[in-house]
Design a protein around this motif. Structure first.
Motif, short mmCIF file in Angstrom:
data_model
loop_
_atom_site.label_atom_id
_atom_site.label_comp_id
_atom_site.label_asym_id
_atom_site.label_seq_id
_atom_site.Cartn_x
_atom_site.Cartn_y
_atom_site.Cartn_z
N CYS A 140 0.82 -1.22 0.00
CA CYS A 140 0.00 0.00 0.00
C CYS A 140 0.85 1.26 0.00
O CYS A 140 0.42 2.31 -0.49
CB CYS A 140 -0.95 0.01 1.19
SG CYS A 140 -2.33 -1.15 1.04
N GLN A 141 2.08 1.17 0.53
CA GLN A 141 2.97 2.34 0.54
C GLN A 141 3.51 2.66 -0.84
O GLN A 141 3.82 3.82 -1.13
CB GLN A 141 4.15 2.10 1.49
CG GLN A 141 3.83 2.18 2.96
CD GLN A 141 5.10 2.28 3.78
OE1 GLN A 141 5.75 3.32 3.87
NE2 GLN A 141 5.49 1.17 4.38
N ILE A 142 3.63 1.65 -1.70
CA ILE A 142 4.29 1.88 -2.99
C ILE A 142 3.37 1.71 -4.19
O ILE A 142 3.76 2.01 -5.31
CB ILE A 142 5.50 0.93 -3.16
CG1 ILE A 142 5.06 -0.54 -3.09
CG2 ILE A 142 6.57 1.21 -2.11
CD1 ILE A 142 6.18 -1.55 -3.31
N ASP A 143 2.12 1.27 -3.96
CA ASP A 143 1.23 0.98 -5.08
C ASP A 143 -0.20 1.43 -4.75
O ASP A 143 -0.93 0.72 -4.05
CB ASP A 143 1.27 -0.52 -5.39
CG ASP A 143 0.53 -0.89 -6.67
OD1 ASP A 143 -0.25 -0.05 -7.17
OD2 ASP A 143 0.72 -2.02 -7.17
N LYS A 144 -0.59 2.58 -5.25
CA LYS A 144 -1.93 3.12 -4.99
C LYS A 144 -3.02 2.24 -5.60
O LYS A 144 -4.13 2.15 -5.06
CB LYS A 144 -2.04 4.54 -5.57
CG LYS A 144 -1.24 5.58 -4.83
CD LYS A 144 -1.90 5.96 -3.51
CE LYS A 144 -1.22 7.15 -2.87
NZ LYS A 144 -1.84 7.50 -1.57
N ILE A 145 -2.73 1.61 -6.73
CA ILE A 145 -3.72 0.74 -7.37
C ILE A 145 -3.99 -0.48 -6.49
O ILE A 145 -5.13 -0.91 -6.33
CB ILE A 145 -3.24 0.31 -8.77
CG1 ILE A 145 -3.12 1.53 -9.68
CG2 ILE A 145 -4.19 -0.72 -9.39
CD1 ILE A 145 -2.54 1.25 -11.05
N TYR A 146 -2.93 -1.03 -5.90
CA TYR A 146 -3.10 -2.15 -4.97
C TYR A 146 -3.97 -1.73 -3.79
O TYR A 146 -4.86 -2.47 -3.36
CB TYR A 146 -1.75 -2.66 -4.47
CG TYR A 146 -1.88 -3.80 -3.48
CD1 TYR A 146 -2.03 -5.11 -3.91
CD2 TYR A 146 -1.87 -3.56 -2.09
CE1 TYR A 146 -2.17 -6.15 -3.00
CE2 TYR A 146 -2.01 -4.59 -1.19
CZ TYR A 146 -2.16 -5.89 -1.65
OH TYR A 146 -2.32 -6.91 -0.76
N LEU A 147 -3.70 -0.55 -3.26
CA LEU A 147 -4.48 -0.04 -2.12
C LEU A 147 -5.96 0.02 -2.48
O LEU A 147 -6.81 -0.42 -1.71
CB LEU A 147 -3.97 1.35 -1.73
CG LEU A 147 -4.81 2.13 -0.72
CD1 LEU A 147 -4.92 1.39 0.61
CD2 LEU A 147 -4.22 3.53 -0.50
N TYR A 148 -6.27 0.56 -3.66
CA TYR A 148 -7.67 0.65 -4.11
C TYR A 148 -8.29 -0.74 -4.25
O TYR A 148 -9.40 -0.99 -3.76
CB TYR A 148 -7.74 1.38 -5.44
CG TYR A 148 -9.13 1.38 -6.05
CD1 TYR A 148 -10.11 2.24 -5.58
CD2 TYR A 148 -9.45 0.49 -7.08
CE1 TYR A 148 -11.40 2.23 -6.13
CE2 TYR A 148 -10.73 0.47 -7.63
CZ TYR A 148 -11.70 1.34 -7.15
OH TYR A 148 -12.97 1.32 -7.69
N ASN A 149 -7.57 -1.66 -4.90
CA ASN A 149 -8.09 -3.02 -5.09
C ASN A 149 -8.33 -3.72 -3.76
O ASN A 149 -9.32 -4.44 -3.58
CB ASN A 149 -7.14 -3.84 -5.95
CG ASN A 149 -7.10 -3.39 -7.40
OD1 ASN A 149 -8.10 -2.86 -7.92
ND2 ASN A 149 -5.98 -3.60 -8.07
N LEU A 150 -7.41 -3.51 -2.81
CA LEU A 150 -7.55 -4.13 -1.49
C LEU A 150 -8.77 -3.59 -0.76
O LEU A 150 -9.54 -4.35 -0.15
CB LEU A 150 -6.28 -3.88 -0.67
CG LEU A 150 -6.17 -4.62 0.66
CD1 LEU A 150 -5.98 -6.12 0.44
CD2 LEU A 150 -5.00 -4.07 1.49
N GLN A 151 -8.95 -2.27 -0.81
CA GLN A 151 -10.11 -1.66 -0.15
C GLN A 151 -11.41 -2.18 -0.75
O GLN A 151 -12.35 -2.53 -0.02
CB GLN A 151 -10.04 -0.14 -0.30
CG GLN A 151 -8.96 0.52 0.53
CD GLN A 151 -8.83 2.01 0.24
OE1 GLN A 151 -9.07 2.46 -0.88
NE2 GLN A 151 -8.46 2.78 1.24
#
Length: 365
Positions: free
Chosen positions: A141-152
């Motif tokens: 989540c610190q290095i990949d905003k797309i991952y953060l969105y997908n995880l949420q």
């Protein structure tokens, strides 16, 4: 990047303090329960919008006070980012970046990149899969905003699906509604699986080289992603587990049940590794985190070492300290080792006692 200054107001055992930090090495020393870790916690909160010590951040507010405030100045790419983080007793959190309010706390992730190393991390191998998934998510989540969105989105869908499963248990007529949630769960789940696999492969390659150096090429470390389900068959596995899921009211298949494995010479470190080997693996992992973040963001992360040197023998201390010359490091400890003092020609030393911070001159120690 580095923190030039941090201020704490009514945070934990601090009334009102302001600390100017060195761009490289900063050592906070003092007896236990004096407030050293509280400073690292404040930095961690400003980086991730959450505490590494509690899920209820309002517990960080000083006793009998209504709010706490953290102010941090981050030097990043020749500019200064001012982060203000407010905690209220009602549980609400408010964040401002350069005086501008942040609408979503998740927008804070990636502004300041950190690597945290504490004694609890030494239990990462022995602990359950939940802690290892948390490690994956915090780093990604610190290095990949797309991952953060997908995880949420994945966890939002998972929550809705589980709620519907419980309803179906009482009313079978609602089962047709599952297809909508299943499609979304698979869509976001596949993206999470792919991102985690890529991240673990990258960090495994880096950690393997570091570990080989630490052990004089005697041990071959590999870190393996262990998905609960392969993305190619995720949809089919959801259907196969439907009856079980309805009975339990819980989704039993998906990346929310993933794990990672640590192996030395193809042997599971959790089962067969000695305590010394497990500590070397975590040390290699943390150093690999630093290196990977550097490559991903083209900048140095900030390293927080919370009383971890006392948990490492002298050789592992030397391996760690020799790899942090070029990044800002903030260390907490109860005593000053000779190994640390040798590095104080380019750093600051602070004595922490009962919520007071006193800068020290290392020449007089």
């Amino acid at each position: 990047m580095y923190i030039s200054e941090i201020g704490l107001y009514q945070f934990r055992n601090y009334d009102n303090i302001n600390i100017k930090l060195h761009p490289k090495l900063n050592i906070l020393y003092g007896n236990n329960a004096q407030g050293k870790t509280n400073i690292l916690e404040a930095i961690y909160i400003c980086a991730t919008a959450r505490s590494h010590r509690t899920s209820r951040e309002k517990e960080a507010i000083k006793w009998e006070k209504e709010e706490a405030h953290i102010r941090l100045f981050l030097n990043k790419e020749s500019r200064i980012e001012k982060i203000d983080f407010h905690l209220n007793k009602n549980g609400k959190k408010y964040v401002f970046i350069n005086e501008i309010p942040v609408q979503k706390l998740s927008n804070l992730l990636g502004i300041m990149n950190i690597v945290m190393f504490s004694p609890e991390d030494l239990q990462l191998i022995k602990s359950g899969p939940k802690e290892r998934r948390r490690f994956l998510d915090i780093e990604l989540c610190q290095i990949d905003k797309i991952y953060l969105y997908n995880l949420q989105q994945y966890y939002k869908v998972l929550k809705q699906r589980n709620h519907l499963l419980k309803s179906i248990h009482l009313d079978k007529g609602q089962e047709a509604m599952l297809e909508v949630w299943d499609e979304q769960l698979v869509y976001f789940g596949e993206k999470i699986i792919e991102s985690r696999r890529d991240f673990v492969n990258k960090i495994s390659n880096i950690a393997s080289m570091i570990h080989a150096n630490i052990t004089s090429n005697k041990e071959n470390l590999s870190i393996e992603y262990s998905p609960n389900v392969k993305k190619e068959i995720f949809k089919d596995k959801l259907k196969d587990s439907l009856d079980k899921d309805i009975k339990t009211g819980i989704s039993s298949v998906g990346p929310h049940r993933d794990d990672i494995l640590f192996k030395i010479n193809n042997n599971d470190v959790r089962t067969y590794g000695s305590q010394g080997q497990q500590r070397s693996v975590i040390l290699s992992l943390k150093l690999a985190e630093i290196d990977l973040i550097k490559k991903e963001i083209n900048d140095n992360p900030i390293l927080l070492l919370d009383d971890v040197l006392s948990e490492l023998d002298e050789n592992r201390q030397a391996d760690l300290l020799s790899n942090i010359d070029n990044i800002q490091t903030i260390i907490t400890c109860t005593g000053i080792e000779d190994l640390i003092l040798k590095k104080l020609h380019k750093g600051f030393l602070f004595h922490i006692e009962n919520g007071f911070v006193e800068p020290q001159d290392s020449k007089f120690l």
